[in-house]
Design a protein around this motif. Structure first.
Motif: not given
Ligand SMILES: [Zn+2]
Length: 338
Positions: A298-313, A316-329
């Motif tokens: 798993f990498s980090y801060g790299t977004g989402v994975n398009l299913l069917g094109r998942l790279d096993p190595f 991609r992962r979303f980074a949580a962020d203290l400053d993200v508002t509930p609406e933006l989350f």
């Protein structure tokens, strides 16, 4: 308020968000979203440790779990491994992950996950838990924030002037940059020189005491697993893959997996890369990860994975962020490219 926040509010007000979320559930999502957290704690509660690791408050985490439960299919690592081997995922999959092995994962996140009836995967940096060491970013932060000096001057690996006082946070970021970027850095030497230049003494006993307030023990890691969570590898030494010679990397990846397998009494097949820089086209490192016994990385801060094109190595992962508002989350969960 930023442009993305305004867009998120608009989506919510107009009902477009609910429409998008509903459609994802009904029609099936084209994406697998993997969320990443480090610490669940009150904002500003880091004290002398690194401020950047607190990426969600307990209240926000509870709210985010309720949202995921309402709109998504929260999967476990076995679901993803089964998918990788040709199985099916539920229609709107999301995986919740934690990196490093902080104590609040057990004390705060675990009860909230259990209350919500959801699973998460905890990636553990094994050497720190085993040896009761401070993570290097907390170690740097502790040294620079405890120093009574005006500045710290380093000579290794290159001359670096780190002003303290009001600009200490910027100096911490610069020092961490050296650890993240410098190839084959002798980390104990770097930290030792920093302690000396900062005139802060931190012996093994002192470090061990500090970790008691910050890191899980193996008993707590085992309890996560016993209560239905997944526990996986975050390497042993938590060094950036690209900064390590291949033989050092292979040894570290292998021994971290073996240590966790010994602690948990089961196979460990996935790893989250420290700091999370992808190894997409780095064929040598992909091969090292694979030959060290891992099926997914798993990498980090790299977004989402398009299913069917998942790279096993490069899962991609979303980074949580203290400053993200509930609406933006919520908006980013519905429409990841916002
Ligand atoms: Zn980490």
């Amino acid at each position: 308020m930023g442009k993305r926040d305004r867009l998120a509010q608009l989506l919510e007000r107009t009902g477009a968000l609910r429409l998008a979320l509903g459609a994802r559930g009904r029609l099936g999502s084209p994406w697998l979203t993997v969320l990443t957290y480090h610490r669940v704690a009150a904002k500003g509660s880091e004290g002398l440790f690194d401020a950047g690791t607190i990426d969600v408050t307990p209240d926000a985490f509870e709210r985010e779990l309720a949202f995921l439960k309402r709109w998504f299919d929260v999967i476990g690592m076995d679901d993803l491994l089964a998918y990788r081997r040709g199985g099916k995922l539920p229609g709107n999959p999301v995986l919740v992950t934690f990196d490093d092995g902080y104590l609040d994962n057990h004390a705060v996140a675990l009860p909230l996950l259990r209350e919500a009836g959801l699973r998460a995967t905890f990636f553990i940096a094994t050497s720190y838990v085993e040896e009761r060491r401070l993570f290097w970013w907390d170690h740097v932060s502790y040294l620079l924030k405890s120093s009574k000096k005006d500045a710290v001057d380093l000579t290794y690996p290159a001359a670096q002037h780190l002003p303290l006082g009001p600009t200490v946070e910027a100096s911490i970021v610069r020092a961490l940059r050296t650890i993240k970027d410098h190839f084959d850095l002798d980390l104990p030497r770097f930290l030792g020189e920093m302690a000396q230049a900062a005139d802060v003494s931190l012996d093994r006993e002192g470090e061990r005491r500090l970790t008691e307030k910050l890191l899980m023990t193996w008993d707590e890691v085992r309890e996560l697993r016993a209560l239905g969570m997944d526990v996986q590898s975050h390497t042993g030494a938590h060094r950036v893959l690209q900064t390590q010679p291949l033989d050092v990397l292979r040894k570290d990846l292998t021994s971290a997996r073996e240590k966790l397998e010994e602690v948990l009494g089961e196979r460990v097949q996935t790893v989250a890369y420290p700091v999370g820089k992808p190894i997409r086209s780095d064929h040598e490192r992909r091969e090292v990860v694979r030959s060290a016994g891992y099926e997914l990385g798993f990498s980090y801060g790299t977004g989402v994975n398009l299913l069917g094109r998942l790279d096993p190595f490069d899962v991609r992962r979303f980074a949580a962020d203290l400053d993200v508002t509930p609406e933006l989350f919520r908006a980013r969960m519905a429409l990841p490219y916002i």
